[in-house]
Design an enzyme around this catalytic site. Structure first.
Site, mmCIF file in Angstrom:
data_model
loop_
_atom_site.group_PDB
_atom_site.id
_atom_site.type_symbol
_atom_site.label_atom_id
_atom_site.label_comp_id
_atom_site.label_asym_id
_atom_site.label_seq_id
_atom_site.Cartn_x
_atom_site.Cartn_y
_atom_site.Cartn_z
ATOM 1 N N ASP A 186 0.787 -1.031 0.164
ATOM 2 C CA ASP A 186 0.040 0.031 0.028
ATOM 3 C C ASP A 186 0.882 1.398 -0.043
ATOM 4 O OD1 ASP A 186 -2.433 -1.333 -0.070
ATOM 5 O OD2 ASP A 186 -2.714 -1.201 2.217
ATOM 6 N N THR A 200 -5.549 2.048 0.677
ATOM 7 C CA THR A 200 -5.304 0.753 -0.354
ATOM 8 C C THR A 200 -5.993 1.000 -1.566
ATOM 9 O OG1 THR A 200 -5.524 -0.573 1.738
ATOM 10 C CG2 THR A 200 -5.939 -1.792 -0.282
ATOM 11 N N VAL A 225 4.020 8.662 -32.773
ATOM 12 C CA VAL A 225 4.491 9.818 -33.238
ATOM 13 C C VAL A 225 5.778 9.721 -34.030
ATOM 14 C CG1 VAL A 225 4.983 12.319 -32.569
ATOM 15 C CG2 VAL A 225 3.025 11.136 -31.383
ATOM 16 N N GLU A 252 4.930 -5.243 -9.022
ATOM 17 C CA GLU A 252 4.300 -4.819 -7.357
ATOM 18 C C GLU A 252 2.803 -4.674 -7.780
ATOM 19 O OE1 GLU A 252 7.181 -1.795 -6.041
ATOM 20 O OE2 GLU A 252 5.113 -1.317 -4.856
ATOM 21 N N GLN A 288 -4.232 -5.906 -13.397
ATOM 22 C CA GLN A 288 -5.419 -6.850 -13.142
ATOM 23 C C GLN A 288 -5.568 -7.108 -11.522
ATOM 24 O OE1 GLN A 288 -3.335 -7.474 -15.499
ATOM 25 N NE2 GLN A 288 -4.758 -6.795 -17.146
HETATM 26 N N1 CAA Z 1 -3.533 -4.091 4.453
HETATM 27 C C1 CAA Z 1 -3.467 -4.886 5.429
HETATM 28 N N2 CAA Z 1 -4.244 -6.252 5.348
HETATM 29 C C2 CAA Z 1 -4.286 -6.521 4.385
HETATM 30 C C3 CAA Z 1 -4.510 -5.814 2.930
HETATM 31 C C4 CAA Z 1 -3.858 -4.593 3.231
HETATM 32 N N3 CAA Z 1 -3.746 -3.731 2.191
HETATM 33 N N4 CAA Z 1 -5.079 -6.331 1.980
HETATM 34 C C5 CAA Z 1 -5.332 -7.712 2.601
HETATM 35 N N5 CAA Z 1 -5.065 -7.668 3.972
HETATM 36 C C6 CAA Z 1 -5.315 -8.818 4.738
HETATM 37 C C7 CAA Z 1 -6.850 -9.153 4.607
HETATM 38 O O1 CAA Z 1 -7.505 -8.185 5.778
HETATM 39 C C8 CAA Z 1 -6.839 -10.704 5.358
HETATM 40 O O2 CAA Z 1 -6.541 -10.682 6.616
HETATM 41 P P1 CAA Z 1 -7.531 -11.583 7.670
HETATM 42 O O3 CAA Z 1 -7.328 -12.837 7.336
HETATM 43 O O4 CAA Z 1 -6.987 -10.929 8.978
HETATM 44 O O5 CAA Z 1 -8.643 -11.197 7.488
HETATM 45 C C9 CAA Z 1 -5.615 -11.231 4.619
HETATM 46 O O6 CAA Z 1 -4.723 -10.127 4.522
HETATM 47 C C10 CAA Z 1 -5.827 -11.865 3.463
HETATM 48 O O7 CAA Z 1 -6.531 -11.060 2.539
HETATM 49 P P2 CAA Z 1 -7.315 -11.621 1.173
HETATM 50 O O8 CAA Z 1 -8.179 -12.634 1.461
HETATM 51 O O9 CAA Z 1 -7.631 -10.348 0.535
HETATM 52 O O10 CAA Z 1 -5.861 -12.228 0.346
HETATM 53 P P3 CAA Z 1 -5.969 -12.934 -1.057
HETATM 54 O O11 CAA Z 1 -5.150 -14.313 -0.778
HETATM 55 O O12 CAA Z 1 -7.250 -13.007 -1.637
HETATM 56 O O13 CAA Z 1 -4.879 -11.972 -1.988
HETATM 57 C C11 CAA Z 1 -4.276 -9.962 -2.978
HETATM 58 C C12 CAA Z 1 -5.127 -10.569 -2.010
HETATM 59 C C13 CAA Z 1 -4.549 -8.587 -3.087
HETATM 60 C C14 CAA Z 1 -4.699 -10.709 -4.389
HETATM 61 C C15 CAA Z 1 -2.700 -10.250 -2.797
HETATM 62 O O14 CAA Z 1 -2.380 -11.599 -3.049
HETATM 63 C C16 CAA Z 1 -1.795 -9.273 -3.716
HETATM 64 O O15 CAA Z 1 -1.572 -8.373 -3.480
HETATM 65 N N6 CAA Z 1 -1.103 -9.966 -4.686
HETATM 66 C C17 CAA Z 1 -0.212 -9.335 -5.738
HETATM 67 C C18 CAA Z 1 0.996 -9.436 -4.938
HETATM 68 C C19 CAA Z 1 2.288 -8.427 -5.545
HETATM 69 O O16 CAA Z 1 1.776 -7.419 -5.461
HETATM 70 N N7 CAA Z 1 3.323 -8.792 -5.639
HETATM 71 C C20 CAA Z 1 4.213 -7.999 -6.130
HETATM 72 C C21 CAA Z 1 5.674 -8.158 -5.376
HETATM 73 S S1 CAA Z 1 6.724 -7.032 -5.080
HETATM 74 C C22 CAA Z 1 7.399 -6.779 -6.573
HETATM 75 O O17 CAA Z 1 7.097 -7.114 -7.632
HETATM 76 C C23 CAA Z 1 8.453 -5.559 -6.353
HETATM 77 C C24 CAA Z 1 9.493 -5.608 -7.102
HETATM 78 O O18 CAA Z 1 10.794 -6.315 -6.995
HETATM 79 C C25 CAA Z 1 9.748 -4.628 -8.257
#
Ligand code: CAA
Length: 384
Positions: free
Chosen positions: A242, A315, A339, A365, A369
Site C-alpha cells: 500500500d 489501499t 508519433v 508490484e 489486473q
Molecule cells: N493491508 C492490510 N491487510 C491486508 C491488506 C492490506 N492492504 N490486504 C489484505 N489484507 C489482509 C486481509 O485483511 C486478510 O486478513 P484476515 O485474514 O485477518 O482477514 C488477509 O490479508 C488476506 O487477504 P485476502 O483474503 O484479500 O488475500 P488474497 O489471498 O485474496 O490476496 C491479493 C489478496 C490482493 C490478491 C494479494 O495476494 C496481492 O496483493 N497480490 C499481488 C502481490 C504483489 O503485488 N506482488 C508484487 C511483489 S513486489 C514486486 O514486484 C516488487 C519488485 O521487486 C519490483
C-alpha cells in the site's frame, strides 16, 4: 513541460533539482548502454546514493532521507524520467526496508535498516515465488522453527537487486496449508550459508535493474530476525505494498512524462507534406491526450501519497494510482513511438526503450489486473 501541482518546500525543490540533474547528467548519457548490456549500473547508482536519492522514505534516525511518500514521489518522477530501470533499482531499498520500519522493534530497525542506509548497500523484498506471483498468499517457502530461531527453505522469484543485495526481507510460511495466516516476515543476511543467487534475468525492458532468483536452502536465522509476530507477515506485506505502490506509480509517471516530452519535441521538428507534423490535428490530439494522461496519473498518485502521509487507509487510492500510472506509461510510450513513426521503432531514438520499460509497470508490484481486483474489493467492502 508539466510542473508539480503542489508548492514544494525549498528543501524539496532543491532535492527535485538534484534528482533532475542526476537524471539528465548521469543517467541519460548511459541509459542506452546499460539497456543494451543489461549490466547493473553500480557506479552511477552509488553516485545517486551519495546525492541522497536512495532510502528516500526511511527515517533520518535510521540513516534515510526522511521524506514523506509524497516528497519521495517528486524525486522518483525525475529519476524515472531519466531511466525507469535506474528508478526501480534505486527505490527497491525502500520496499525492502519498509516492513522493518513498520513492524520492527527499535533494535531491529537499528540492526537492519541503518547498516543498509548508511553503508550504501542494497536490500531486497522477497515475496514472489515461481508458483506464487499474483497469489502471494499461496507462497510455499517454509520457515521451520529451530532451537534458536528458524530454518528457511524455498525459492524467491524476480527479486529486484537480488544479485547485489546485502540483505533480504523474506516472507515465508510456517505451514503452507494455513495460507496467509502462516506467513511470517524474516530478515536474511546476504551472506547467510544456504542462500544463493541465480542469474540476472534477460528482461524486455528496465534491463539494467538487477532481477534474479534467490534460493534458500536450509538458511538458519535467529529469532531476532523475525519481523513482527508469526502469521502477521501477509498483512505486513500488503501494508508495505500500500505504501510503496505510489512510489512505483511515479516510475510510470516519469516514463510517460518523458515519452510526452520527446514526442512533443519530435512533432515540432519533423516535417511531412511540407510542414511540421505538429500542425496536423491527428498528431495534436495524440499529444493532447498524452499530456492529459500524464497529469491525471500524477494527480492520482500524489493524492494516494498524501492520504498515506496523513496516516489514512489508502489501499484503494494506492491501487488506483498504480493501475492508472502503469497503464498511462504503456499507452503514452506506445503513442510516442507512433508519433516518431518508423524512427521510433528503432534503437536510434529513445522512445522504443520507454515502451519496453513501461510494460513492466503493468506487471510488477501487482499487475494491473490485481490492482483492479483490490480496487473492486475495497469499493464493495465500503458499500459506497
Ligand atoms: N493491508 C492490510 N491487510 C491486508 C491488506 C492490506 N492492504 N490486504 C489484505 N489484507 C489482509 C486481509 O485483511 C486478510 O486478513 P484476515 O485474514 O485477518 O482477514 C488477509 O490479508 C488476506 O487477504 P485476502 O483474503 O484479500 O488475500 P488474497 O489471498 O485474496 O490476496 C491479493 C489478496 C490482493 C490478491 C494479494 O495476494 C496481492 O496483493 N497480490 C499481488 C502481490 C504483489 O503485488 N506482488 C508484487 C511483489 S513486489 C514486486 O514486484 C516488487 C519488485 O521487486 C519490483
Amino acid at each position: 513541460m508539466i510542473s508539480m501541482p503542489i508548492k514544494l518546500s525549498d528543501d524539496l525543490a532543491a532535492l527535485q533539482d538534484t534528482a533532475r540533474r542526476f537524471a539528465e547528467d548521469e543517467i541519460r548519457p548511459v541509459a542506452a548502454h546499460f539497456d543494451e548490456s543489461g549490466e547493473f549500473p553500480a557506479a552511477v547508482i552509488a553516485s545517486g546514493y551519495r546525492a541522497g536519492l536512495l532510502n528516500l522514505v526511511q527515517g533520518d534516525e535510521f540513516g534515510g532521507s526522511n521524506l514523506s511518500i509524497l516528497e519521495a514521489c517528486v524525486v522518483i518522477e525525475e529519476i524515472a524520467a531519466g531511466c525507469a530501470g535506474f528508478a526501480t533499482s534505486m527505490v527497491a531499498n525502500d520496499l525492502a526496508l519498509t516492513p522493518i520500519a513498520l513492524d520492527g522493534t527499535p533494535e531491529q530497525k537499528a540492526a537492519f535498516i541503518s547498516p543498509i542506509t548508511t553503508g550504501g548497500s542494497f536490500a531486497s523484498f522477497c515475496l514472489t515465488e515461481p508458483g506464487a506471483g499474483s497469489d502471494a498468499g499461496g507462497l510455499t517457502t517454509v520457515a521451520e522453527r529451530t532451537a534458536t530461531g528458524y530454518r528457511l527453505t524455498g525459492t524467491k522469484q524476480w527479486i529486484t537487486n537480488g544479485g547485489v543485495s546485502g540483505q533480504f526481507t523474506v516472507f515465508a510460511t510456517l505451514d503452507p496449508a494455513l495460507r496467509h495466516k502462516g506467513i511470517t516476515c524474516f530478515v536474511v543476511p546476504g551472506d547467510a550459508p544456504g542462500l544463493s543467487r541465480g542469474k540476472h534475468e534477460n528482461k524486455m525492458g528496465q534491463r539494467c535493474s538487477n532481477t534474479v532468483q534467490i534460493t534458500l536452502d536450509g538458511v538458519e536465522i535467529p529469532e531476532a530476525n523475525r519481523i513482527g509476530e508469526e502469521g502477521q507477515g501477509f498483512s505486513l506485506a500488503m501494508r508495505t505494498l500500500d505504501l510503496s505502490r505510489p512510489l512505483t506509480a511515479m516510475i510510470g509517471v516519469g516514463i510517460a512524462r518523458r515519452a510526452c516530452e520527446l514526442a512533443l519535441q519530435y512533432a515540432k521538428d519533423r516535417k511531412q507534406f511540407g510542414r511540421t507534423i505538429s500542425s496536423f490535428q491527428g498528431i495534436q490530439f495524440m499529444l493532447a491526450d498524452m499530456a492529459t494522461a500524464v497529469e491525471s496519473a500524477r494527480l492520482l498518485t500524489l493524492r494516494a501519497a498524501a492520504l498515506l502521509d496523513a496516516g489514512r487507509p489508502a489501499t484503494l487510492e494506492s491501487s488506483m494510482a498504480k493501475r492508472v500510472a502503469a497503464d498511462t506509461a504503456m499507452e503514452v510510450a506506445t503513442d510516442a513511438v507512433q508519433v516518431f513513426g518508423g524512427y521510433g521503432y528503432t534503437k536510434e531514438y529513445p522512445v522504443e526503450k520507454l515502451m519496453r520499460d513501461a510494460k513492466l509497470l503493468q506487471i510488477y508490484e501487482g499487475t494491473s489486473q490485481i490492482q483492479r481486483m483490490v480496487i473492486a474489493r475495497e469499493l464493495l467492502a465500503s458499500g459506497s
